[in-house]
Motif scaffolding. Structure first.
Motif, PDB file in Angstrom:
ATOM      1  N   ALA A 375      38.279  33.915  38.643  1.00 28.43           N
ATOM      2  CA  ALA A 375      38.653  35.333  38.690  1.00 28.43           C
ATOM      3  C   ALA A 375      38.334  36.017  37.366  1.00 28.43           C
ATOM      4  O   ALA A 375      37.857  37.163  37.338  1.00 28.43           O
ATOM      5  N   ARG A 376      38.566  35.343  36.267  1.00 24.31           N
ATOM      6  CA  ARG A 376      38.263  35.930  34.955  1.00 24.31           C
ATOM      7  C   ARG A 376      36.764  36.137  34.774  1.00 24.31           C
ATOM      8  O   ARG A 376      36.324  37.154  34.226  1.00 24.31           O
ATOM      9  N   LEU A 377      35.974  35.171  35.233  1.00 28.46           N
ATOM     10  CA  LEU A 377      34.519  35.321  35.148  1.00 28.46           C
ATOM     11  C   LEU A 377      34.056  36.555  35.919  1.00 28.46           C
ATOM     12  O   LEU A 377      33.219  37.336  35.432  1.00 28.46           O
ATOM     13  N   LEU A 378      34.592  36.732  37.116  1.00 35.64           N
ATOM     14  CA  LEU A 378      34.143  37.835  37.964  1.00 35.64           C
ATOM     15  C   LEU A 378      34.646  39.183  37.468  1.00 35.64           C
ATOM     16  O   LEU A 378      33.904  40.172  37.497  1.00 35.64           O
ATOM     17  N   THR A 379      35.874  39.236  37.036  1.00 37.02           N
ATOM     18  CA  THR A 379      36.371  40.525  36.539  1.00 37.02           C
ATOM     19  C   THR A 379      35.640  40.933  35.264  1.00 37.02           C
ATOM     20  O   THR A 379      35.379  42.119  35.045  1.00 37.02           O
ATOM     21  N   GLU A 380      35.279  39.957  34.438  1.00 35.85           N
ATOM     22  CA  GLU A 380      34.518  40.277  33.228  1.00 35.85           C
ATOM     23  C   GLU A 380      33.148  40.854  33.583  1.00 35.85           C
ATOM     24  O   GLU A 380      32.603  41.684  32.859  1.00 35.85           O
ATOM     25  N   THR A 406      55.522  38.640  40.430  1.00 39.09           N
ATOM     26  CA  THR A 406      54.121  38.936  40.135  1.00 39.09           C
ATOM     27  C   THR A 406      53.990  40.229  39.341  1.00 39.09           C
ATOM     28  O   THR A 406      53.210  40.313  38.387  1.00 39.09           O
ATOM     29  N   ARG A 407      54.761  41.233  39.719  1.00 39.94           N
ATOM     30  CA  ARG A 407      54.694  42.500  38.994  1.00 39.94           C
ATOM     31  C   ARG A 407      55.087  42.312  37.526  1.00 39.94           C
ATOM     32  O   ARG A 407      54.491  42.926  36.628  1.00 39.94           O
ATOM     33  N   ALA A 408      56.059  41.439  37.275  1.00 39.83           N
ATOM     34  CA  ALA A 408      56.459  41.172  35.893  1.00 39.83           C
ATOM     35  C   ALA A 408      55.324  40.502  35.124  1.00 39.83           C
ATOM     36  O   ALA A 408      55.084  40.810  33.945  1.00 39.83           O
ATOM     37  N   ALA A 409      54.605  39.591  35.793  1.00 40.53           N
ATOM     38  CA  ALA A 409      53.468  38.933  35.140  1.00 40.53           C
ATOM     39  C   ALA A 409      52.343  39.928  34.873  1.00 40.53           C
ATOM     40  O   ALA A 409      51.700  39.892  33.811  1.00 40.53           O
ATOM     41  N   LEU A 410      52.119  40.832  35.806  1.00 40.65           N
ATOM     42  CA  LEU A 410      51.051  41.819  35.643  1.00 40.65           C
ATOM     43  C   LEU A 410      51.377  42.842  34.561  1.00 40.65           C
ATOM     44  O   LEU A 410      50.468  43.434  33.966  1.00 40.65           O
ATOM     45  N   ALA A 411      52.655  43.040  34.307  1.00 43.82           N
ATOM     46  CA  ALA A 411      53.064  44.013  33.285  1.00 43.82           C
ATOM     47  C   ALA A 411      52.649  43.569  31.883  1.00 43.82           C
ATOM     48  O   ALA A 411      52.609  44.390  30.954  1.00 43.82           O
ATOM     49  N   LYS A 412      52.331  42.292  31.734  1.00 38.69           N
ATOM     50  CA  LYS A 412      51.975  41.757  30.421  1.00 38.69           C
ATOM     51  C   LYS A 412      50.490  41.896  30.105  1.00 38.69           C
ATOM     52  O   LYS A 412      50.056  41.588  28.990  1.00 38.69           O
ATOM     53  N   VAL A 413      49.702  42.320  31.096  1.00 35.45           N
ATOM     54  CA  VAL A 413      48.254  42.436  30.910  1.00 35.45           C
ATOM     55  C   VAL A 413      47.782  43.769  31.480  1.00 35.45           C
ATOM     56  O   VAL A 413      48.551  44.496  32.107  1.00 35.45           O
ATOM     57  N   SER A 414      46.517  44.069  31.281  1.00 39.25           N
ATOM     58  CA  SER A 414      45.971  45.311  31.834  1.00 39.25           C
ATOM     59  C   SER A 414      44.480  45.151  32.055  1.00 39.25           C
ATOM     60  O   SER A 414      43.861  44.171  31.622  1.00 39.25           O
ATOM     61  N   GLY A 415      43.897  46.126  32.736  1.00 37.00           N
ATOM     62  CA  GLY A 415      42.455  46.148  32.939  1.00 37.00           C
ATOM     63  C   GLY A 415      41.930  44.923  33.656  1.00 37.00           C
ATOM     64  O   GLY A 415      42.499  44.463  34.649  1.00 37.00           O
ATOM     65  N   LYS A 416      40.846  44.374  33.141  1.00 36.02           N
ATOM     66  CA  LYS A 416      40.197  43.236  33.790  1.00 36.02           C
ATOM     67  C   LYS A 416      41.092  41.999  33.794  1.00 36.02           C
ATOM     68  O   LYS A 416      41.104  41.240  34.773  1.00 36.02           O
ATOM     69  N   ASP A 417      41.839  41.785  32.720  1.00 32.56           N
ATOM     70  CA  ASP A 417      42.752  40.641  32.679  1.00 32.56           C
ATOM     71  C   ASP A 417      43.808  40.764  33.771  1.00 32.56           C
ATOM     72  O   ASP A 417      44.173  39.775  34.413  1.00 32.56           O
TER      73      ASP A 417
END
Length: 432
Positions: A375-380, A406-417
């Motif tokens: 997923a990281r490869l593709l989002t990059e 999941t929402r709590a985990a997503l709150a720690k990152v943004s954008g492609k990450d």
């Protein structure tokens, strides 16, 4: 039963009768509604995505060195050419699945590939595997009888299940047994005598690799009477398939297999199965069966979740991000394919004639790690905006809502990450 709302039901339809939506397509389908979207999915029109991903030209079969005069260099060249051709058809099919504007066509091609599971590990011919793939695409939404007739003499399947070794006086039971057990009837609907007699009916076929076709050699075929499932006569491959397709267990078996891949691992109850069989009808109509499956209340039941197979997960992410493997930098593409291998699934390489596993088998720690890395490869490689938040990621990936965790985990990152983390979340890995 808790029924999905209209928008969620459309999203599920797009997911399960395809591989998820391209950017912007889900909202349009949701505006159209479930019934209209189902009609469109079942009767696809022109497919610009398919036109943009033409079938690769593979060239001739790699020439095998003579056994009498082995040439190590020739053997090496043949092996390299086979590897090159096999990589080409794998990349092409992933491209086609990601690009298609008629996703049911590719979804059913993928389903039949898992049903008539044939591996290039043994077939060792990209051309034969590609020809089988085209057969699934051409016949996979019509009369199952026509597909079964094509598959009983499919060159790749004959090689895979030792059909070429089956001759009068020395019958090989592999093809006949698997065709009844795994492809048409299911366990418990035939006897060992049926297997032996079916194998006699299937004697005589050889594969011409250069021509890419199977041919019946009369002197290798058993012309004496055989009895299969109560039918006696000078049975051959065609009459054998006719017997199987007409058997009352066959419609129930095919309906059950499709149900397991599109609705739930829990078999349909008897009344539901009866409705599905009625829709399938005497014409063995796969499209009518698909419509009946989507029309069952269980299809919209929020509890009928399915774990996405790795290829389904990858293709869905590619579609959501607007990517195709062939458009990725070579290094990234190879790492994505390595990630898919790490998840345990590569097209054209099922592990056995039983196909790939399902459900929780895909939720291992190793598979989860491979999903995150891929997923990281593709989002990059994508054009995901830097400011993408959880709600935008949900729209991009076709997720109805995030759990609090999941929402709590997503709150720690943004954008492609953030999108990479979201793509590895339970809400995306499991088709709800």
């Amino acid at each position: 039963m808790t029924e999905l709302d209209e928008h969620a039901a459309v999203r599920r339809l797009i997911d399960r009768f395809g591989f998820g939506a391209k950017p912007g397509a889900l909202a349009k389908a949701q505006d159209a509604g479930f019934a209209t979207t189902l009609d469109a999915v079942l009767a696809p029109g022109t497919d610009p995505g398919a036109q943009a991903t033409p079938v690769p030209e593979l060239g001739p079969e790699p020439e095998k060195p003579s056994k009498k005069q082995p040439d190590p260099q020739a053997k090496k060249r043949a092996k390299q050419e086979l590897k090159k051709q096999s990589a080409a058809i794998t990349e092409w099919w992933l491209d086609r699945m990601a690009a298609t504007d008629a996703p049911l066509v590719e979804r059913m091609t993928w389903f039949w590939h898992g049903h008539f599971a044939t591996s290039n590990q043994k077939v060792r011919s990209a051309r034969l595997m590609l020809a089988q793939n085209e057969t699934f695409r051409r016949l996979g939404r019509g009369d199952f009888g026509a597909l079964a007739h094509a598959m009983i003499v499919d060159p790749a399947l004959l090689v895979w299940l030792d059909g070429q070794k089956n001759k009068v006086g020395a019958a090989n039971e592999n093809l006949g047994r698997e065709f009844m057990e795994l492809f048409s009837l299911g366990i418990g609907n035939y006897s060992e005598t049926d297997v032996r007699e079916a194998s006699r009916a299937l004697t005589g076929w050889l594969v011409d690799r250069d021509a890419g076709k199977a041919r019946l050699v009369p002197r290798r075929h058993d012309t004496k009477d055989k009895t299969v499932l109560g039918h006696t006569g000078n049975l051959d491959a065609s009459s054998f398939v006719d017997i199987l397709v007409a058997h009352p267990a066959s419609p129930r078996f095919i309906a059950g297999r499709l149900w397991a891949r599109l609705v739930s691992a829990t078999p349909p109850p008897p009344d539901v199965l009866n409705r599905l069989v009625a829709a399938y009808g005497p014409g063995h109509d796969i499209t009518a069966l698909l419509r009946a499956i989507a029309s069952e209340p269980a299809f919209k039941d929020s509890a009928t979740t399915l774990v996405k197979q790795p290829v389904e997960w990858l293709v869905g992410l590619l579609r959501g991000l607007g990517l195709r493997p062939s458009q990725l930098p070579e290094k990234t593409k190879l790492r994505v394919l390595a990630g898919l291998r790490g998840m345990g699934q590569i097209p054209f390489l099922p592990p056995s004639v039983g196909g790939w596993p399902s459900a929780a088998s895909w939720l291992t720690t190793a598979a989860g790690l491979a999903r995150v890395q891929t997923a990281r490869l593709l989002t990059e490689a994508s054009k995901v905006p830097d400011g993408t938040d959880a709600d935008a990621a949900a729209r991009l990936l076709g997720v109805d809502k995030w759990s609090d965790r999941t929402r709590a985990a997503l709150a720690k990152v943004s954008g492609k990450d953030l999108v990479a983390v979201a793509a590895a979340s339970p809400e995306y890995v499991v088709s709800g």
